[in-house]
Structure formats: C-alpha cells, structure tokens
Design a protein around this motif. Structure first.
Motif, PDB file in Angstrom:
ATOM      1  N   VAL A  29       0.852  -1.183   0.000  1.00 44.85           N
ATOM      2  CA  VAL A  29       0.000   0.000   0.000  1.00 44.85           C
ATOM      3  C   VAL A  29       0.896   1.244   0.000  1.00 44.85           C
ATOM      4  O   VAL A  29       1.745   1.398   0.878  1.00 44.85           O
ATOM      5  N   ARG A  31       0.909   5.056   0.478  1.00 43.79           N
ATOM      6  CA  ARG A  31       0.028   6.052   1.097  1.00 43.79           C
ATOM      7  C   ARG A  31      -0.067   7.341   0.273  1.00 43.79           C
ATOM      8  O   ARG A  31       0.805   7.629  -0.550  1.00 43.79           O
ATOM      9  N   GLY A  37      -2.008  12.467   3.138  1.00 50.23           N
ATOM     10  CA  GLY A  37      -1.652  11.236   3.832  1.00 50.23           C
ATOM     11  C   GLY A  37      -2.194  11.237   5.259  1.00 50.23           C
ATOM     12  O   GLY A  37      -2.691  10.220   5.754  1.00 50.23           O
ATOM     13  N   SER A  38      -2.139  12.407   5.910  1.00 52.48           N
ATOM     14  CA  SER A  38      -2.680  12.499   7.277  1.00 52.48           C
ATOM     15  C   SER A  38      -4.193  12.368   7.254  1.00 52.48           C
ATOM     16  O   SER A  38      -4.788  11.676   8.080  1.00 52.48           O
ATOM     17  N   ARG A  41      -5.151   8.727   6.730  1.00 45.89           N
ATOM     18  CA  ARG A  41      -4.455   7.726   7.540  1.00 45.89           C
ATOM     19  C   ARG A  41      -5.402   6.651   8.106  1.00 45.89           C
ATOM     20  O   ARG A  41      -5.213   5.461   7.896  1.00 45.89           O
ATOM     21  N   THR A  44      -7.026   4.606   5.322  1.00 42.35           N
ATOM     22  CA  THR A  44      -6.096   3.657   4.697  1.00 42.35           C
ATOM     23  C   THR A  44      -6.004   2.376   5.529  1.00 42.35           C
ATOM     24  O   THR A  44      -6.104   1.260   4.999  1.00 42.35           O
ATOM     25  N   LEU A  60       1.964  -1.499   4.669  1.00 41.16           N
ATOM     26  CA  LEU A  60       1.951  -0.038   4.526  1.00 41.16           C
ATOM     27  C   LEU A  60       3.275   0.527   5.041  1.00 41.16           C
ATOM     28  O   LEU A  60       3.432   0.753   6.244  1.00 41.16           O
ATOM     29  N   ASP A  62       6.215   3.214   5.910  1.00 35.82           N
ATOM     30  CA  ASP A  62       6.447   4.658   6.090  1.00 35.82           C
ATOM     31  C   ASP A  62       7.440   5.097   5.031  1.00 35.82           C
ATOM     32  O   ASP A  62       8.359   4.353   4.695  1.00 35.82           O
ATOM     33  N   THR A  99      -2.193   2.095  -4.577  1.00 37.13           N
ATOM     34  CA  THR A  99      -1.787   3.462  -4.237  1.00 37.13           C
ATOM     35  C   THR A  99      -3.006   4.331  -3.933  1.00 37.13           C
ATOM     36  O   THR A  99      -4.086   4.128  -4.487  1.00 37.13           O
ATOM     37  N   LEU A 100      -2.814   5.277  -3.035  1.00 35.02           N
ATOM     38  CA  LEU A 100      -3.872   6.240  -2.728  1.00 35.02           C
ATOM     39  C   LEU A 100      -3.389   7.621  -3.168  1.00 35.02           C
ATOM     40  O   LEU A 100      -2.247   8.016  -2.855  1.00 35.02           O
ATOM     41  N   GLY A 103       0.227   8.771  -3.965  1.00 36.01           N
ATOM     42  CA  GLY A 103       1.040   7.559  -3.858  1.00 36.01           C
ATOM     43  C   GLY A 103       1.303   6.954  -5.233  1.00 36.01           C
ATOM     44  O   GLY A 103       2.328   6.293  -5.456  1.00 36.01           O
ATOM     45  N   TRP A 196      -9.818  12.945   1.554  1.00 39.12           N
ATOM     46  CA  TRP A 196      -8.616  13.800   1.569  1.00 39.12           C
ATOM     47  C   TRP A 196      -8.986  15.279   1.439  1.00 39.12           C
ATOM     48  O   TRP A 196      -8.181  16.147   1.713  1.00 39.12           O
TER      49      TRP A 196
END
Lengths: 220, 97
Positions: A29, A31, A37-38, A41, A44, A60, A62, A99-100, A103, A196
């Motif tokens: 994944v 992010r 991304g926050s 979060r 996800t 996932l 970092d 991917t999101l 990403g 988002w």
C-alpha cells in the motif's frame, strides 16, 4: 495487525504496518502524500483491515522523512521515495501495489498497480502553494504562487506543515500520473466525497468497505 | 434550491449545485445544511471549518469541477465572505471563460 521494520535505502530502517498471513494476494500500500496522507491515515488502515478480512495481505511502509523516520524530509526527492517503495517491495514480496492519491507517483510499475483517485504532483503542489499564499496573506504578506514556487526551487518551502526541499518541489511540478501497468478506481466509483478533501475527516466505514471491495474485484 | 438566485438559467443552477456540493465535500458539512445556504450565508470568518488550507482545497476543487482558473489576486474577503459572493464570482468566471 503487526508493525515491523524494513531496510530502506538512504536511511537505515523504516516502519511498516502489515497484515501478513502469507496469503496469495499481497498488496504493497503506497500512502497518499503530505497532508492528504494524514487525512487518509485512518481510512487507509481501515481499508487494509477490510482487505485482511477478505483474505488479502497488506503492507503499509512509512516513507523516509515521514512519521518515525530518522532522516530529514527536506532531503527527500520523489525519486528517493520511488527507490524506497521499490526496496519495500523487494522486502515484502507483494503481488500488487495499491496506491492512494499521490502515492501513484512513486509506485513501481514492475507489479500491477491499483490506483485510488490518483493525483498529479502539479495538482498537489497547487493546493499546498495556494494554502501558503492565503496563510502569508493573513500575516500581511503579498507573495504569489509563482513567487513561492520560484523561491521553493532554490530554498525549499514549508508547505502544509511539511518542509520540502527544492528537488522535491521541482519533482512534484513535473510528476504525472503513470498509466503503465495500472488500473484506476475513481472517487466516483466509491461514492461520496473524497476524505482527503477534509482536514479532519470523520471516519467513513461505508467508503472503506466499498473501496476494499473494488480493490478485490481488480485482484481477480 | 436555487430559487433565490438572480439569474435562474441552467448555468446558474448548475453552478449553484456544484458549488454547494464542493462546500459540503470540503467542509464535511451535511448536504441539508449546505442546501440551506442563501446569498447572505457567511463563509470565511463564519464557518470554523474554513481555514486557509480548506479555502485552498475549496478553490482548487472549484477550478477542477467547473473548469475555471482562479488567480491568487482574485481571492479576497468579498468573494469568500458569503455564499452569494462566491456564487457571483464563479458565475462571472464561467461566463468569461
């Protein structure tokens, strides 16, 4: 759900969250980037939880320079993040990438990629630069997006709370959504507003379930 | 829903619907609440959800969904203060474009 470390080039190790039961379908994944991304979060991780319940492993990682990472974000470039994703892929051995939003810009096309609402680098940058213009204006300054972009390319910039180096800013401006080996899931397929868009999105279990189902359909 | 708008043309109603949708999406407000907005409903400075990041997201979404370009120097208090102000601004942009 497990947390673990994986070896990342240019840094020593980074954390990853995973649901790993050695199953056939394994998704790396990637992010959403920066403030998105926050915002995404919780969503996800919820999608990963749903996929786990449907028999799919997920990982996932970092990105270097984010979360607990020991390397500074301002030294990272989009290419460094691509290398990081490639290294995470070598480590976890996924069958697909998922991917999101932004990403999509750093996924490796050596595997089939499922892109959720992919965003170009230029559009991410445009929203962050505009927020900066408005914040500076409240402080009595009159910089334009062009001024900030120019300055960012030599000095770097703090955007949406993230300190981005000159190379990252230039990379973003030019980063197009890759289509090689990729299928897309649009927000319209999921229904409702993309989470988002909201600074502090409420949890949306229905969207998480729908997205997990749409991902599953694309694995078959 | 658009009965109190000055120009009840198809474009005005269409713009109105899209604008309300963007506001609901970006601010996370229930559709019913956004449907109640009238010309004088306060936006920037009145809705705690609308901080500078949210304004930036709002304008960028409006650009993308209505296919217009909003310059930095066009963004001012008047345009963002009320729903009517924002609607008028966007209508003008669309007819110029």
């Amino acid at each position: 759900m497990q947390t673990g470390l994986w070896p990342c080039p240019g840094s020593s190790e980074e954390y990853a969250l995973s649901f790993d039961r050695g199953r056939k379908h394994r998704l790396l994944v990637v992010r959403a980037l920066f403030d998105e991304g926050s915002s995404l979060r919780h969503f996800t991780v919820e999608v990963m939880r749903q996929l786990d319940a449907h028999g799919v492993d997920t990982f996932l990682p970092d990105l270097p320079g984010t979360n607990e990472s020991l390397v500074p974000l301002e030294l990272q470039t989009l290419n460094d993040w691509k290398e990081a994703i490639k290294a995470a892929s070598d480590h976890f051995g996924p069958s697909h990438m998922f991917t999101l939003r932004g990403g999509a810009l750093i996924a490796s096309d050596s595997l089939p990629v499922i892109q959720y609402a992919p965003a170009s680098g230029a559009s991410l940058l445009r929203a962050m630069l505009r927020a900066k213009v408005l914040t500076l204006r409240e402080a009595g300054r009159d910089d334009t997006r062009e001024d900030l972009f120019e300055r960012g390319q030599t000095e770097g910039l703090r955007l949406a709370g993230y300190k981005l180096g000159p190379a990252m800013i230039a990379d973003l401006q030019n980063a197009e959504i890759p289509h090689e080996n990729a299928v897309e899931i649009a927000q319209g397929d999921v229904g409702g507003a993309g989470l988002w868009l909201q600074a502090e999105p409420a949890h949306d279990a229905r969207q998480a379930e729908t997205l997990a189902r749409l991902v599953l359909e694309r694995l078959r | 829903m658009a009965s109190d708008l000055p120009a009840p043309t198809a474009t005005a109603e269409d713009t109105d619907l899209i604008l309300r949708q963007v506001l609901a999406d970006v601010l996370g407000l229930p559709a019913e609440r956004v449907a109640e907005f009238d010309e004088d409903s306060g936006l920037f400075g009145h809705l705690p959800e609308l901080d500078s990041m949210a304004v930036a997201t709002l304008l960028t979404e409006i650009e993308d969904r209505l296919d217009i370009v909003i310059e930095d120097d066009e963004v001012d208090g008047e345009m963002l203060e009320t729903y009517g102000g924002l609607h008028t601004f966007v209508m003008t942009k669309r007819s110029d474009g």
